[in-house]
Design a protein around this motif. Structure first.
Motif, PDB file in Angstrom:
ATOM      1  N   LYS A 171      -0.161  -6.851  -2.633  1.00 43.43           N
ATOM      2  CA  LYS A 171      -0.450  -7.848  -3.674  1.00 43.43           C
ATOM      3  C   LYS A 171      -1.392  -7.278  -4.729  1.00 43.43           C
ATOM      4  N   LEU A 172      -2.365  -6.498  -4.299  1.00 42.77           N
ATOM      5  CA  LEU A 172      -3.275  -5.863  -5.254  1.00 42.77           C
ATOM      6  C   LEU A 172      -2.525  -4.885  -6.149  1.00 42.77           C
ATOM      7  N   CYS A 173      -1.588  -4.165  -5.558  1.00 45.72           N
ATOM      8  CA  CYS A 173      -0.781  -3.228  -6.345  1.00 45.72           C
ATOM      9  C   CYS A 173       0.063  -3.973  -7.371  1.00 45.72           C
ATOM     10  N   LYS A 174       0.591  -5.141  -6.981  1.00 46.98           N
ATOM     11  CA  LYS A 174       1.391  -5.935  -7.923  1.00 46.98           C
ATOM     12  C   LYS A 174       0.521  -6.379  -9.100  1.00 46.98           C
ATOM     13  N   GLU A 175      -0.711  -6.775  -8.806  1.00 48.60           N
ATOM     14  CA  GLU A 175      -1.609  -7.212  -9.874  1.00 48.60           C
ATOM     15  C   GLU A 175      -1.898  -6.087 -10.858  1.00 48.60           C
ATOM     16  N   LYS A 176      -1.998  -4.861 -10.329  1.00 48.93           N
ATOM     17  CA  LYS A 176      -2.330  -3.717 -11.170  1.00 48.93           C
ATOM     18  C   LYS A 176      -1.089  -2.969 -11.654  1.00 48.93           C
ATOM     19  N   ARG A 177       0.073  -3.476 -11.285  1.00 47.47           N
ATOM     20  CA  ARG A 177       1.338  -2.870 -11.687  1.00 47.47           C
ATOM     21  C   ARG A 177       1.452  -1.420 -11.221  1.00 47.47           C
ATOM     22  N   ILE A 178       1.082  -1.200  -9.975  1.00 48.66           N
ATOM     23  CA  ILE A 178       1.205   0.114  -9.356  1.00 48.66           C
ATOM     24  C   ILE A 178       2.359   0.057  -8.361  1.00 48.66           C
ATOM     25  N   ALA A 179       3.272   0.988  -8.445  1.00 52.17           N
ATOM     26  CA  ALA A 179       4.399   1.033  -7.504  1.00 52.17           C
ATOM     27  C   ALA A 179       3.889   1.282  -6.096  1.00 52.17           C
ATOM     28  N   ALA A 180       4.432   0.536  -5.126  1.00 56.34           N
ATOM     29  CA  ALA A 180       3.937   0.635  -3.751  1.00 56.34           C
ATOM     30  C   ALA A 180       5.073   0.671  -2.742  1.00 56.34           C
ATOM     31  N   ASN A 181       4.802   1.328  -1.632  1.00 60.04           N
ATOM     32  CA  ASN A 181       5.713   1.356  -0.493  1.00 60.04           C
ATOM     33  C   ASN A 181       4.914   0.940   0.731  1.00 60.04           C
ATOM     34  N   ILE A 182       5.283  -0.177   1.331  1.00 60.65           N
ATOM     35  CA  ILE A 182       4.616  -0.675   2.519  1.00 60.65           C
ATOM     36  C   ILE A 182       5.516  -0.350   3.708  1.00 60.65           C
ATOM     37  N   ALA A 183       5.082   0.569   4.565  1.00 61.70           N
ATOM     38  CA  ALA A 183       5.921   1.062   5.652  1.00 61.70           C
ATOM     39  C   ALA A 183       6.446  -0.067   6.524  1.00 61.70           C
ATOM     40  N   ASP A 184       7.756  -0.035   6.780  1.00 65.53           N
ATOM     41  CA  ASP A 184       8.446  -0.973   7.678  1.00 65.53           C
ATOM     42  C   ASP A 184       8.487  -2.409   7.169  1.00 65.53           C
ATOM     43  N   VAL A 185       8.197  -2.612   5.875  1.00 67.96           N
ATOM     44  CA  VAL A 185       8.282  -3.954   5.297  1.00 67.96           C
ATOM     45  C   VAL A 185       9.103  -3.857   4.004  1.00 67.96           C
TER      46      VAL A 185
END
Length: 204
Positions: free
Chosen positions: A106-120
């Motif tokens: 969620k923090l990454c979404k706020e900062k518009r940073i691409a993210a990969n959350i393992a197994d989700v």
């Protein structure tokens, strides 16, 4: 126009790209086996890896990367301020705490940073596929998070059909293309470079 034959749309896929992260900062949260794989992929792509994880329980491979100075290591738990660096290009989490992972996402979404959350999969802007590597050649098989083991099977079968030393051959082609760009620089000389390239392949 109605008689034209165009490709049918097949929704639900991913846009598979070769993401260039050379010299870019990538934050990895977690120090287990999954993190070890993520870190190796990033280092192979010449990324600047920042690792956040308590030292207790580090995977042996991750500990090795730290000891060799291959990553920038912070012996602590993740804090929101760790995302304040505007140079961070992407974030990958590999921790056994789903709630903590979701908070980071969620923090990454706020900062518009691409993210990969393992197994989700729903909390991933990008997926890791099964990759075959031979020098400059990289072939990735993705199941869009549906079946990683199946991706491994398909990748191995594809790799088994490739000619030996294909990576070395591709490296030679790349070296030739660089030489031709020096001899005939500029976009307008593209056709000339292509003619020389075809001729060189015939003479090889």
């Amino acid at each position: 126009m109605a008689d034209e034959k165009f490709p049918e749309i097949q929704g639900g896929g991913s846009l598979i790209l070769a993401w260039q992260v050379r010299n870019k900062k990538v934050l990895v949260v977690g120090g287990g086996e999954v993190a070890a794989g993520r870190i190796l992929n990033l280092l192979n792509a010449d990324a600047k890896v920042i690792l956040i994880s308590p030292r207790d329980g580090l995977n042996p491979e991750v500990a090795y990367r730290i000891e060799r100075g291959q990553v920038t290591y912070h012996d602590k738990l993740f804090e929101p301020s760790d995302l304040d660096d505007p140079a961070i290009t992407m974030v990958m989490t590999a921790v056994d705490d789903p709630e903590a992972s979701t908070r980071i996402w969620k923090l990454c979404k706020e900062k518009r940073i691409a993210a990969n959350i393992a197994d989700v999969p729903p909390e991933c802007d990008f997926y890791f596929g099964s990759v075959h590597r031979d020098g400059p050649l990289q072939i990735m098989v993705s199941t869009n998070g549906n079946g990683p083991k199946m991706a491994n099977i398909v990748r191995r079968r594809i790799a088994a059909t490739l000619p030996p030393n294909i990576g070395e051959a591709i490296a030679k082609v790349g070296a030739l293309r660089k030489k031709l760009r020096v001899l005939a620089p500029g976009d307008e000389q593209g056709p000339k470079r292509m003619k020389w390239y075809v001729l060189s392949r015939k003479l090889a």
